[in-house]
Design an enzyme around this catalytic site. Structure first.
Site, PDB file in Angstrom:
ATOM      1  N   ASP A  47       0.818  -1.221   0.000  1.00  0.00           N
ATOM      2  CA  ASP A  47       0.000   0.000   0.000  1.00  0.00           C
ATOM      3  C   ASP A  47       0.850   1.268   0.000  1.00  0.00           C
ATOM      4  OD1 ASP A  47      -2.250  -1.703   0.204  1.00  0.00           O
ATOM      5  OD2 ASP A  47      -2.032  -1.765   2.374  1.00  0.00           O
ATOM      6  N   GLU A 221     -12.982  -0.539  -6.747  1.00  0.00           N
ATOM      7  CA  GLU A 221     -12.864  -1.480  -5.639  1.00  0.00           C
ATOM      8  C   GLU A 221     -12.445  -0.772  -4.363  1.00  0.00           C
ATOM      9  OE1 GLU A 221     -13.371  -5.210  -3.998  1.00  0.00           O
ATOM     10  OE2 GLU A 221     -13.561  -4.792  -6.133  1.00  0.00           O
ATOM     11  N   GLU A 340      24.063   6.351   5.408  1.00  0.00           N
ATOM     12  CA  GLU A 340      23.482   5.384   6.324  1.00  0.00           C
ATOM     13  C   GLU A 340      23.555   3.990   5.714  1.00  0.00           C
ATOM     14  OE1 GLU A 340      22.439   6.120   9.481  1.00  0.00           O
ATOM     15  OE2 GLU A 340      23.368   8.023   8.935  1.00  0.00           O
ATOM     16  N   GLU A 342      21.546   1.717   6.057  1.00  0.00           N
ATOM     17  CA  GLU A 342      20.212   1.314   5.635  1.00  0.00           C
ATOM     18  C   GLU A 342      19.737   2.074   4.397  1.00  0.00           C
ATOM     19  OE1 GLU A 342      19.732   4.369   8.991  1.00  0.00           O
ATOM     20  OE2 GLU A 342      21.052   2.684   8.504  1.00  0.00           O
TER      21      GLU A 342
END
Length: 611
Positions: A47, A221, A340, A342
């Site tokens: 999402d 939907e 970083e 990450e």
């Protein structure tokens, strides 16, 4: 000590990922093997809700738990990128626990900035009613943390998938719904609304025709994504479960009437749901979605991906297919400023976790795991590599490779045991042969089990590139090399972006005052310099920027080195940019400094480089 259950689960998952990744490498062509979609590999994400803010794309996602057989989701995640290829993991700034009245279903949400705040609208299950409700949280920065703005639902009718949109006239709307489609007009405080919820008529002319389901005659939907381009309003949505495709409608106003325009993304991927998000960034348009492409992926273990696209001349959206390649990189990554760990283009085996030094670190590293960082601009060379590491075991080795996980080896760093997974130390090793712009692979080797954690890394320039021109750029030597153009400059030990110290300039009386350093003798006329500095405010939310003032032949110039960005007292913001310095005549003075666009809030700075 790491939870034994999590470690065991991670080892099992790592074995699956490693085995399937190996099979993929054998089966795929060389081009496919360099895939960068899905964009997050350390967890399952779903999402997508992208947001462009201050020259950076922030991506808000849901989080499918490993091994889920339903939409088992307990928190939300944030990632960000400046180049659409390398994504920084900011962890989870919000979870079900943020909403004391909620007990389950941390599903698809959306973030919108306003009033210097960031508002995150999410559907959760209301403990009191057992039904789905829309909550709203607020944060002071795009990465949070976020707090419940109301202590109760903003709106509740059992439906899901909120999306906020602010029109050109300042009117904000909140859309949501499955099986119906609703909106309310939000007030300027973004946590209340005027009037009652309005149901948008779902007509076949407006949302297409669904066959074989009399109770749902249209294709709509769930998952509305509303935006404006030119004078046209777009409503992009997930269509006709199951499995879903992505379709869209357009309208002359934010409330309709809507006209169905067709399919954007056909039914593809191994997830029976999909969820759209569209942004414009740095001159390009990008379409975000999710699929089940990672090993172990499926309808309940999804992964977010992104494609670049171009609108048709008439404003319609072309058909977009899922790819494993993803969009091209925007620019390059600078290895000579702190990066970083990450910040990742592709990860094999590793996971991330909160770091005791702030932010996240890469952890659960096993022998053979690796991280890809895309488009690293080494220029004419690098001389050394420094990494921030920790290990409760005996450590291991970081191999620095170019092009692939088995590519050219340009450096090897030994990581010692440090006595704890969050007991950090810095290690440095020499580098040879890292030139040009290359994909960098950090390959980890060692014994069995978890080896070490990695918090950040940075190369030192060499081979003619020139290193950091700033003395004491990491601020670990107090105020050495730095002065203040107003107020008081001090070494701060209570807050630091990295290491144990930062600089604090308090008592500023003008916006232009800030920490500065003379670089007159270090500049080369006509040369480009890259700036990186981490900033936070002592209080307030000023807009900060790095500036170079220089005087030649009696004329003083002010060169903005980085775009101005809003900083706050709750976390660090990186100012980064590249600018060319040139002058006529004799240079007699040049100073690097950090200032604010307005106001006199105290400023902390850390990890500054100008090179």
């Amino acid at each position: 000590m790491r939870p034994a259950l999590r470690t065991a689960r991670r080892k099992a998952r790592h074995l699956v990922l490693w085995t399937l990744s190996l099979l993929m490498l054998i089966a795929l062509s060389p081009l496919s093997a360099r895939a960068d979609n899905p964009i997050v590999q350390t967890i399952y994400t779903a999402d997508p809700a992208p947001l462009v803010h201050n020259g950076r794309v922030y991506l808000y996602t849901g989080h499918d738990e490993d091994g889920s057989t339903y939409f088992t989701m307990r928190d939300w995640r944030v990632f960000s990128s400046t180049d659409m290829a390398n994504w920084t993991d900011h962890g989870s700034p919000m979870s079900l626990a943020t909403f004391a009245w909620a007990d389950a279903n941390a599903w698809a949400g959306h973030v919108v900035p306003r009033n210097g705040k960031f508002y995150w609208y999410v559907p959760v299950r209301n403990r009191a009613t057992g039904g789905m409700a829309i909550g709203v949280a607020v944060g002071d920065s795009p990465t949070g943390p976020f707090r419940d703005a109301l202590g109760r639902p903003l709106v509740e009718n059992g439906e899901i998938d909120p999306h906020a949109f602010i029109d050109d006239n300042g009117q904000a709307y909140l859309y949501w719904g499955n099986p119906r489609l609703w909106y309310v007009r939000l007030n300027t405080d973004m946590i209340s609304f005027s009037g009652s919820a309005t149901q948008i008529p779902l007509t076949t002319a407006g949302f297409g025709t669904r066959n074989g389901n009399a109770s749902r005659p249209t294709l709509y939907e769930e998952g509305p994504w509303v935006f404006k381009r030119g004078n046209l309003y777009y409503n992009v949505f997930a269509a006709e479960c199951c499995s879903e495709f992505i379709a869209y409608s357009t309208a002359p106003s934010a409330t309709g009437p809507w006209t169905y325009r067709g399919t954007i993304m056909p039914r593809q991927g191994s997830s029976f749901t999909n969820h759209p998000g569209i942004i414009d960034f740095n001159g390009g348009s990008y379409f975000f979605y999710h699929n089940g492409a990672l090993p172990g992926g499926g309808g309940y273990t999804r992964s977010v991906a992104v494609e670049k696209f171009t609108y048709n001349a008439d404003g319609t959206i072309p058909t977009i297919n899922m790819t494993t390649a993803g969009p091209p990189q925007v620019g390059t990554l600078n290895p000579f400023v702190r990066q970083e760990a990450e910040t990742i283009a592709w990860a094999n085996g590793v996971e991330t976790e909160p770091s005791s030094e702030g932010g996240m670190n890469v952890g659960f590293i096993s022998n053979g795991d690796n991280i890809k960082v895309k488009g690293v601009a080494f220029g004419t060379g690098a001389s050394s590599f420094t990494a921030r590491v920790a290990s409760a075991a005996s450590g291991g080795t970081i191999e620095l490779r170019l092009g692939s996980a088995t590519g050219t080896l340009v450096g090897t760093c030994s990581v010692p045991g440090t006595g704890g997974w969050q007991n950090w130390t810095s290690v440095t090793c020499p580098v040879s042969g890292a030139t040009g712009t290359r994909d960098l692979y950090l390959r980890f080797t060692g014994g069995s089990g978890n080896l070490f954690n990695l918090n950040w890394w940075q190369f030192t320039a060499g081979g003619g590139t020139g290193g950091n021109l700033l003395t004491n750029g990491n601020m670990e030597n107090g105020t050495t090399g730095w002065t203040a153009s107003g107020g008081t400059l001090s070494s701060a030990t209570n807050v630091a972006y990295a290491g144990s110290r930062s600089l604090l300039n308090s008592g500023r009386t003008s916006a232009w005052q800030g920490p500065h350093q003379n670089v007159t003798s270090l500049l080369t006329n006509g040369k480009s310099y890259t700036t990186s500095v981490w900033v936070r405010s002592q209080s307030g939310t000023p807009s900060a920027k790095a500036t170079l003032t220089y005087t030649a032949n009696g004329t003083t110039n002010y060169l903005q080195l980085t775009p101005a960005q809003t900083v706050n007292a709750n976390g660090w913001t990186q100012l980064t940019g590249t600018a060319t310095v040139s002058w006529t005549g004799t240079l007699t003075n040049a100073s690097f400094y950090v200032e604010t666009a307005a106001g006199t809030d105290g400023l902390y700075i850390d990890d500054a480089s100008f090179q």
